[in-house]
Structure formats: structure tokens, C-alpha cells
Scaffold this active site. Structure first.
Site, mmCIF file in Angstrom:
data_model
loop_
_atom_site.group_PDB
_atom_site.id
_atom_site.type_symbol
_atom_site.label_atom_id
_atom_site.label_comp_id
_atom_site.label_asym_id
_atom_site.label_seq_id
_atom_site.Cartn_x
_atom_site.Cartn_y
_atom_site.Cartn_z
ATOM 1 N N SER A 52 0.825 -1.206 0.000
ATOM 2 C CA SER A 52 0.000 0.000 0.000
ATOM 3 C C SER A 52 0.858 1.255 0.000
ATOM 4 O O SER A 52 2.002 1.250 0.453
ATOM 5 C CB SER A 52 -0.915 0.020 1.227
ATOM 6 O OG SER A 52 -1.748 -1.114 1.235
HETATM 7 N N1 SAH Z 1 -0.611 -4.737 3.956
HETATM 8 C C1 SAH Z 1 -0.028 -5.279 2.755
HETATM 9 C C2 SAH Z 1 -0.976 -5.074 1.597
HETATM 10 C C3 SAH Z 1 -0.882 -6.178 0.615
HETATM 11 S S1 SAH Z 1 -2.139 -6.172 -0.615
HETATM 12 C C4 SAH Z 1 1.324 -4.667 2.489
HETATM 13 O O1 SAH Z 1 1.598 -3.577 3.014
HETATM 14 O O2 SAH Z 1 2.113 -5.264 1.757
HETATM 15 C C5 SAH Z 1 -3.395 -7.179 0.121
HETATM 16 C C6 SAH Z 1 -3.004 -8.554 0.561
HETATM 17 O O3 SAH Z 1 -4.195 -9.242 0.952
HETATM 18 C C7 SAH Z 1 -2.362 -9.424 -0.523
HETATM 19 O O4 SAH Z 1 -1.120 -9.880 -0.057
HETATM 20 C C8 SAH Z 1 -3.358 -10.563 -0.718
HETATM 21 O O5 SAH Z 1 -2.740 -11.792 -1.038
HETATM 22 C C9 SAH Z 1 -4.054 -10.605 0.635
HETATM 23 N N2 SAH Z 1 -5.366 -11.230 0.629
HETATM 24 C C10 SAH Z 1 -6.306 -11.210 -0.359
HETATM 25 N N3 SAH Z 1 -7.393 -11.896 0.016
HETATM 26 C C11 SAH Z 1 -7.138 -12.384 1.263
HETATM 27 C C12 SAH Z 1 -7.900 -13.198 2.176
HETATM 28 N N4 SAH Z 1 -9.123 -13.637 1.898
HETATM 29 N N5 SAH Z 1 -7.328 -13.488 3.367
HETATM 30 C C13 SAH Z 1 -6.074 -13.057 3.681
HETATM 31 N N6 SAH Z 1 -5.326 -12.290 2.858
HETATM 32 C C14 SAH Z 1 -5.839 -11.949 1.666
#
Ligand code: SAH
Length: 201
Positions: A52
Site C-alpha cells: 500500500s
Molecule cells: N498490507 C499489505 C498489503 C498487501 S495487498 C502490504 O503492506 O504489503 C493485500 C493482501 O491481501 C495481498 O497480499 C493478498 O494476497 C491478501 N489477501 C487477499 N485476500 C485475502 C484473504 N481472503 N485473506 C487473507 N489475505 C488476503
């Protein structure tokens, strides 16, 4: 640190700003994007996912109003950057991720940086992490199609949930929900754009 653009004036919590200043974002992004790590925008982290934008991380963290006593759940560990910011401010951080490789890498990065109050797990975050509930704060870093009932359930009294809700790719709204006296008070914060939460099946 980059010069803050004007919208950073919305981040008034000095503890949140200090955490952003302390956490080395370049350690969380792939080598080929490390020179861009301190720009205020999202970056690819592999597996079609993104880290993000720092401003969004700061805004969502500020809304949680964490203290060193807080127990917080993060849904979507990704590269672990938001996790590290939470770990700087909260007592214990529980973070779940569906992509096993991302979870493993994030766990190693966080461990290498010395965070001892972080617990990661590979599972579908729609269901939260019931074992350690209730949580004083829950943050979802992928857009949910609708409110996940298990996350509301796992909030403590007074607990805060920060979550983007909306369809994949467009028209998502960042919401803040607080559980007060058995009721859930919901407030719209800002339009946002997140990768979708993988649906529950
Ligand atoms: N906070 C993270 C944002 C990553 S983007 C950072 O700073 O890097 C969102 C993340 O949510 C991705 O890694 C994706 O794989 C995860 N995600 C998507 N659906 C999900 C679910 N149902 N349960 C857990 N994680 C999930």
C-alpha cells in the site's frame, strides 16, 4: 524520508508519523523497486499484489487509535510493511495472508528487523483469526465485497475495524466501524483502491 505532500497534514498522530519514519520500507519491496521505496505510492510485491501507499498505511493506522496495550489483527499481510507499522504501535499483532509465499517472506523480513510481537498465519482472512480474538483493532488491507461478519464478531467492546469495501478494482470506500455497547457504528472515510479480498468459498 520524502517531503510530505499536503494530504499528509491529515496524519496528526505523531506516534504514527514516528512509526512511518522508523520502518525501513525498502526492506519490504522487491530489489528492482527498492529505489522507489520512499515514494508515496503503491508498488508491486509479486503474486499480483501491491504494498500500500505510505499515506494510506498512515491513515488506516491512525484510525485504529492503537496503544502499546492493543491487540490487533491484520487481514492481508502482503510484504509485511503495514504489519511492521502496527508492531511499532500495538502490543501484539496477528496477521493473516492467503498467499503462503508472501506470508513466509513477510515473516522472515519482520523477524530480520527484530519484531517479536508479530504472529503470522496462512488462512482466509474473511474468517479472521478466532483463536486470539477479541481484537482492539482489525485492519483489512484488501477490498471486501461486503462486511465480513466474523471480523465484526472478533472486535472487542470499543474495538475499531478499518476496512475497504466495494467491488474489485473500482468504487471502493474506506470504512471505520466501532463496536460500542453491542452496536456497530460505521463511518465512511475516503474513496480508495485496493486489490480484492479473495472471496470466501
Ligand atoms: N498490507 C499489505 C498489503 C498487501 S495487498 C502490504 O503492506 O504489503 C493485500 C493482501 O491481501 C495481498 O497480499 C493478498 O494476497 C491478501 N489477501 C487477499 N485476500 C485475502 C484473504 N481472503 N485473506 C487473507 N489475505 C488476503
Amino acid at each position: 524520508m520524502p517531503k510530505w505532500p499536503p494530504h499528509w497534514t491529515e496524519i496528526t498522530d505523531s506516534a504514527v508519523l514516528a512509526a512511518i519514519a522508523r520502518v525501513p520500507r525498502h526492506r519490504f519491496v522487491p530489489v528492482e523497486h527498492q529505489t522507489e521505496a520512499y515514494e508515496d505510492r503503491p508498488l508491486p510485491i509479486g503474486y499480483g499484489q501491491t504494498i500500500s501507499q505510505p499515506f494510506v498505511v498512515a491513515l488506516m493506522t491512525q484510525l485504529l487509535e492503537l496503544t502499546p496495550m492493543s491487540k490487533v489483527l491484520e487481514v492481508g499481510t502482503g510484504c509485511g510493511y503495514q504489519t511492521a507499522i502496527l508492531a511499532e504501535l500495538a502490543g501484539e499483532v496477528y496477521s493473516v495472508e492467503v498467499v503462503a509465499e508472501l506470508s513466509k517472506r513477510a515473516g522472515e523480513t519482520l523477524d530480520g528487523l527484530g519484531y517479536r510481537n508479530v504472529h503470522v498465519s496462512v488462512c482466509d482472512g474473511w474468517d479472521g483469526w478466532p483463536e486470539f480474538a477479541p481484537y482492539d483493532g482489525i485492519i483489512v488491507t484488501a477490498a471486501a465485497p461486503t462486511w465480513p461478519p466474523p471480523l465484526i464478531e472478533q472486535l472487542s467492546e470499543g474495538g475499531r475495524l478499518v476496512i475497504p469495501i466495494g467491488p474489485a478494482g473500482w468504487d471502493q470506500m474506506l470504512w471505520l466501524a466501532q463496536k460500542l455497547g453491542g452496536e456497530v457504528i460505521k463511518r465512511q472515510i475516503a474513496p480508495v483502491r485496493f486489490v480484492p479480498l479473495v472471496p470466501d468459498d
